[in-house]
Design a protein around this motif. Structure first.
Motif, PDB file in Angstrom:
ATOM      1  N   THR A 110      65.429   4.569  21.316  1.00 44.80           N
ATOM      2  CA  THR A 110      65.491   3.125  21.543  1.00 44.80           C
ATOM      3  C   THR A 110      66.759   2.776  22.304  1.00 44.80           C
ATOM      4  OG1 THR A 110      64.258   2.677  19.509  1.00 44.80           O
ATOM      5  CG2 THR A 110      65.513   0.850  20.462  1.00 44.80           C
ATOM      6  N   TYR A 111      66.574   2.305  23.534  1.00 43.55           N
ATOM      7  CA  TYR A 111      67.702   1.842  24.333  1.00 43.55           C
ATOM      8  C   TYR A 111      67.884   0.348  24.094  1.00 43.55           C
ATOM      9  CZ  TYR A 111      67.948   6.290  26.768  1.00 43.55           C
ATOM     10  OH  TYR A 111      68.115   7.628  27.064  1.00 43.55           O
ATOM     11  N   SER A 112      68.928   0.015  23.372  1.00 40.33           N
ATOM     12  CA  SER A 112      69.201  -1.387  23.067  1.00 40.33           C
ATOM     13  C   SER A 112      70.679  -1.550  22.750  1.00 40.33           C
ATOM     14  CB  SER A 112      68.367  -1.850  21.864  1.00 40.33           C
ATOM     15  OG  SER A 112      68.843  -1.252  20.671  1.00 40.33           O
ATOM     16  N   PHE A 113      71.157  -2.777  22.879  1.00 40.17           N
ATOM     17  CA  PHE A 113      72.562  -3.055  22.579  1.00 40.17           C
ATOM     18  C   PHE A 113      72.850  -2.890  21.088  1.00 40.17           C
ATOM     19  CE2 PHE A 113      71.998  -4.879  26.725  1.00 40.17           C
ATOM     20  CZ  PHE A 113      73.194  -4.597  27.357  1.00 40.17           C
ATOM     21  N   ALA A 114      71.866  -3.214  20.261  1.00 36.79           N
ATOM     22  CA  ALA A 114      72.047  -3.021  18.819  1.00 36.79           C
ATOM     23  C   ALA A 114      72.227  -1.542  18.497  1.00 36.79           C
ATOM     24  CB  ALA A 114      70.851  -3.594  18.060  1.00 36.79           C
ATOM     25  N   HIS A 115      71.421  -0.705  19.142  1.00 34.46           N
ATOM     26  CA  HIS A 115      71.507   0.735  18.890  1.00 34.46           C
ATOM     27  C   HIS A 115      72.826   1.291  19.415  1.00 34.46           C
ATOM     28  CE1 HIS A 115      69.047   4.751  18.760  1.00 34.46           C
ATOM     29  NE2 HIS A 115      70.051   4.726  17.904  1.00 34.46           N
ATOM     30  N   TYR A 116      73.241   0.814  20.577  1.00 35.19           N
ATOM     31  CA  TYR A 116      74.523   1.270  21.127  1.00 35.19           C
ATOM     32  C   TYR A 116      75.676   0.910  20.184  1.00 35.19           C
ATOM     33  CZ  TYR A 116      72.591   2.348  25.786  1.00 35.19           C
ATOM     34  OH  TYR A 116      71.916   2.886  26.843  1.00 35.19           O
ATOM     35  N   ALA A 117      75.647  -0.295  19.637  1.00 32.65           N
ATOM     36  CA  ALA A 117      76.706  -0.697  18.711  1.00 32.65           C
ATOM     37  C   ALA A 117      76.713   0.209  17.482  1.00 32.65           C
ATOM     38  CB  ALA A 117      76.531  -2.153  18.303  1.00 32.65           C
ATOM     39  N   ASP A 118      75.539   0.569  16.986  1.00 32.08           N
ATOM     40  CA  ASP A 118      75.458   1.471  15.838  1.00 32.08           C
ATOM     41  C   ASP A 118      76.019   2.848  16.185  1.00 32.08           C
ATOM     42  OD1 ASP A 118      74.298  -0.499  14.295  1.00 32.08           O
ATOM     43  OD2 ASP A 118      72.237   0.222  14.583  1.00 32.08           O
ATOM     44  N   ILE A 119      75.714   3.330  17.389  1.00 29.70           N
ATOM     45  CA  ILE A 119      76.194   4.652  17.805  1.00 29.70           C
ATOM     46  C   ILE A 119      77.713   4.654  17.955  1.00 29.70           C
ATOM     47  CG2 ILE A 119      76.235   6.229  19.791  1.00 29.70           C
ATOM     48  CD1 ILE A 119      73.202   5.760  20.017  1.00 29.70           C
ATOM     49  N   VAL A 120      78.251   3.621  18.585  1.00 32.01           N
ATOM     50  CA  VAL A 120      79.708   3.539  18.721  1.00 32.01           C
ATOM     51  C   VAL A 120      80.362   3.422  17.350  1.00 32.01           C
ATOM     52  CG1 VAL A 120      81.618   2.142  19.622  1.00 32.01           C
ATOM     53  CG2 VAL A 120      79.609   2.586  21.051  1.00 32.01           C
ATOM     54  N   ASP A 121      79.741   2.672  16.452  1.00 37.59           N
ATOM     55  CA  ASP A 121      80.253   2.538  15.090  1.00 37.59           C
ATOM     56  C   ASP A 121      80.313   3.902  14.403  1.00 37.59           C
ATOM     57  OD1 ASP A 121      81.088   1.413  12.686  1.00 37.59           O
ATOM     58  OD2 ASP A 121      79.068   0.825  12.077  1.00 37.59           O
ATOM     59  N   THR A 122      79.246   4.662  14.521  1.00 33.80           N
ATOM     60  CA  THR A 122      79.226   6.001  13.915  1.00 33.80           C
ATOM     61  C   THR A 122      80.296   6.892  14.535  1.00 33.80           C
ATOM     62  OG1 THR A 122      76.857   5.835  13.448  1.00 33.80           O
ATOM     63  CG2 THR A 122      77.800   8.042  13.501  1.00 33.80           C
ATOM     64  N   LEU A 123      80.452   6.809  15.844  1.00 26.58           N
ATOM     65  CA  LEU A 123      81.442   7.643  16.523  1.00 26.58           C
ATOM     66  C   LEU A 123      82.847   7.358  16.025  1.00 26.58           C
ATOM     67  CD1 LEU A 123      82.227   9.658  18.789  1.00 26.58           C
ATOM     68  CD2 LEU A 123      82.402   7.672  20.319  1.00 26.58           C
ATOM     69  N   VAL A 124      83.243   6.089  16.011  1.00 29.94           N
ATOM     70  CA  VAL A 124      84.621   5.788  15.629  1.00 29.94           C
ATOM     71  C   VAL A 124      84.869   6.113  14.159  1.00 29.94           C
ATOM     72  CG1 VAL A 124      84.995   4.098  17.448  1.00 29.94           C
ATOM     73  CG2 VAL A 124      84.088   3.330  15.260  1.00 29.94           C
ATOM     74  N   GLN A 125      83.848   5.963  13.324  1.00 28.50           N
ATOM     75  CA  GLN A 125      84.024   6.344  11.930  1.00 28.50           C
ATOM     76  C   GLN A 125      84.217   7.848  11.791  1.00 28.50           C
ATOM     77  OE1 GLN A 125      81.790   4.292   8.759  1.00 28.50           O
ATOM     78  NE2 GLN A 125      80.794   3.089  10.364  1.00 28.50           N
ATOM     79  N   ARG A 126      83.449   8.621  12.541  1.00 31.18           N
ATOM     80  CA  ARG A 126      83.636  10.071  12.495  1.00 31.18           C
ATOM     81  C   ARG A 126      85.009  10.481  12.988  1.00 31.18           C
ATOM     82  NH1 ARG A 126      78.052  12.970  14.597  1.00 31.18           N
ATOM     83  NH2 ARG A 126      76.621  11.981  13.104  1.00 31.18           N
ATOM     84  N   LEU A 127      85.545   9.724  13.923  1.00 34.03           N
ATOM     85  CA  LEU A 127      86.855  10.040  14.476  1.00 34.03           C
ATOM     86  C   LEU A 127      87.991   9.471  13.630  1.00 34.03           C
ATOM     87  CD1 LEU A 127      86.167   9.526  18.300  1.00 34.03           C
ATOM     88  CD2 LEU A 127      86.092  11.641  16.966  1.00 34.03           C
ATOM     89  N   GLY A 128      87.632   8.817  12.528  1.00 37.14           N
ATOM     90  CA  GLY A 128      88.651   8.309  11.616  1.00 37.14           C
ATOM     91  C   GLY A 128      89.361   7.065  12.109  1.00 37.14           C
ATOM     92  N   ALA A 129      88.705   6.318  12.996  1.00 39.99           N
ATOM     93  CA  ALA A 129      89.313   5.094  13.530  1.00 39.99           C
ATOM     94  C   ALA A 129      88.825   3.910  12.702  1.00 39.99           C
ATOM     95  CB  ALA A 129      88.944   4.925  14.998  1.00 39.99           C
ATOM     96  N   SER A 130      89.592   3.532  11.717  1.00 39.60           N
ATOM     97  CA  SER A 130      89.184   2.451  10.806  1.00 39.60           C
ATOM     98  C   SER A 130      89.650   1.080  11.280  1.00 39.60           C
ATOM     99  CB  SER A 130      89.731   2.714   9.404  1.00 39.60           C
ATOM    100  OG  SER A 130      91.146   2.800   9.428  1.00 39.60           O
ATOM    101  N   ARG A 131      90.481   1.056  12.325  1.00 37.61           N
ATOM    102  CA  ARG A 131      90.947  -0.216  12.889  1.00 37.61           C
ATOM    103  C   ARG A 131      91.201   0.015  14.373  1.00 37.61           C
ATOM    104  NH1 ARG A 131      92.340  -5.208  11.373  1.00 37.61           N
ATOM    105  NH2 ARG A 131      94.176  -6.246  12.228  1.00 37.61           N
ATOM    106  N   TYR A 132      90.849  -0.972  15.191  1.00 35.66           N
ATOM    107  CA  TYR A 132      90.942  -0.737  16.632  1.00 35.66           C
ATOM    108  C   TYR A 132      90.997  -2.062  17.383  1.00 35.66           C
ATOM    109  CZ  TYR A 132      86.058  -0.881  15.068  1.00 35.66           C
ATOM    110  OH  TYR A 132      84.898  -1.190  14.400  1.00 35.66           O
ATOM    111  N   ALA A 133      91.681  -2.017  18.526  1.00 38.04           N
ATOM    112  CA  ALA A 133      91.588  -3.102  19.501  1.00 38.04           C
ATOM    113  C   ALA A 133      90.419  -2.778  20.420  1.00 38.04           C
ATOM    114  CB  ALA A 133      92.883  -3.202  20.305  1.00 38.04           C
TER     115      ALA A 133
END
Length: 324
Positions: A110-133
């Motif tokens: 599924t190509y969608s902005f909602a899915h992209y936001a979920d993917i970026v969310d998963t990425l930053v959590q895996r990278l241990g980024a709990s706060r970001y600009a």
């Protein structure tokens, strides 16, 4: 007498050389310059798709998440990343179907902005980024703002470059796209096919630029090569259609601005045809303390205004996100 003179000759010569050596100007001290930052190019598999991202800077530094626009990728931040990475941990992902990330079949993904936001969310959590600009540009704005709605407490600041959150910013350029949103037919879809051609890709980089000689042609050659991958034009047209789902969220994005009041800097190319300055001014309604800079540039302002934008952004982050 002759023997005495010969015996003294080495001593006299040594004294002369020593005097001559002292007479020479001192060599300038070596200038110590900081080493350029190391940039890592990595992938993380999320939802079965390899997501490419660039990462640089100190592992314990404040995080700056760079979210790219259409039709480019994290490549758009290649010159900014080294400038920020002296102090900040910079993470710049490519969305599925863009840059070096995988582009799975739209029938299976599924190509969608909602899915992209979920993917970026998963990425930053895996990278241990709990706060970001969040640095948001073009498509990066709805991706980033959807992420902010999910985790408002994680957003330490906003850097907004030609990223829309107001209907005032959807001007004439968007009329045929709005028609596609209203009537999703093959004819409407076909009418937008030109948006993924080389002429339009080049236009996005050159339109509104005061000095086109500052814009590397590598940009549109690089982006177009990726757009021309088999099946990629359909992905882009799917994303253009899905953009309609962002507009009903604009009031929620604006409510986030008012409620959370994240420190914000706006660095906007005012000559942009796609996201014109009419979309920049409304931010000040909801973020009256935002630092506001309209630049004499176009859509991809980093390409010709890096020397102006990078110090503004770094200074903003130093004062508002990671004050000493």
């Amino acid at each position: 007498m002759k023997k005495t003179a010969l015996a003294l000759a080495p001593l006299v010569l040594g004294m002369f050389c020593a005097a001559g050596a002292h007479a020479q100007p001192a060599a300038p001290a070596a200038t110590t310059r900081p080493a350029p930052p190391v940039i890592h190019y990595r992938t993380e598999t999320i939802d079965g798709v390899k997501i490419f991202y660039r990462e640089a800077g100190p592992a314990d530094g404040p995080v700056v998440l760079l979210l790219h626009g259409f039709p480019t990728s994290s490549h758009m931040f290649r010159n900014l990343i080294p400038y920020l990475a002296d102090k900040y941990r910079v993470i710049a992902p490519d969305y599925p179907g863009y840059g070096q990330s995988e582009a799975p079949d739209p029938k299976k993904f599924t190509y969608s902005f909602a899915h992209y936001a979920d993917i970026v969310d998963t990425l930053v959590q895996r990278l241990g980024a709990s706060r970001y600009a969040l640095y948001v540009m073009d498509y990066g704005a709805p991706v980033g703002y959807r992420l902010a709605l999910k985790h408002p407490e994680r957003v330490s600041g906003l850097i907004v470059q030609n990223g829309n959150a107001y209907e005032e910013g959807l001007r004439d350029f968007w009329n045929p796209i709005k028609a596609y949103w209203t009537e999703n037919t093959p004819a409407r879809r076909k009418a937008l096919a030109g948006l993924v051609t080389l002429d339009i890709t080049k236009f996005q980089y050159t339109d509104g630029m005061g000095d086109v000689s500052r814009i590397s042609p590598d940009n549109w050659i690089h982006d177009q090569a990726l757009l021309d991958r088999p099946g990629n034009s359909d992905i882009q047209l799917d994303m253009l259609y899905d953009y309609r789902t962002n507009v009903p969220l604009y009031p929620k994005f604006q409510q986030f601005f008012r409620d959370r009041k994240p420190p914000t800097i706006i660095v906007w190319g005012k000559n942009d045809t796609i996201f014109p300055a009419e979309g920049a001014h409304p931010y000040l309604r909801d973020l009256p303390d935002a630092e506001f800079h309209l630049l004499d540039s176009g859509h991809f302002a980093l390409e010709d205004r890096l020397a102006e934008m990078a110090p503004l952004i770094h200074d903003f982050l130093d004062r508002k996100v990671a004050p000493r």
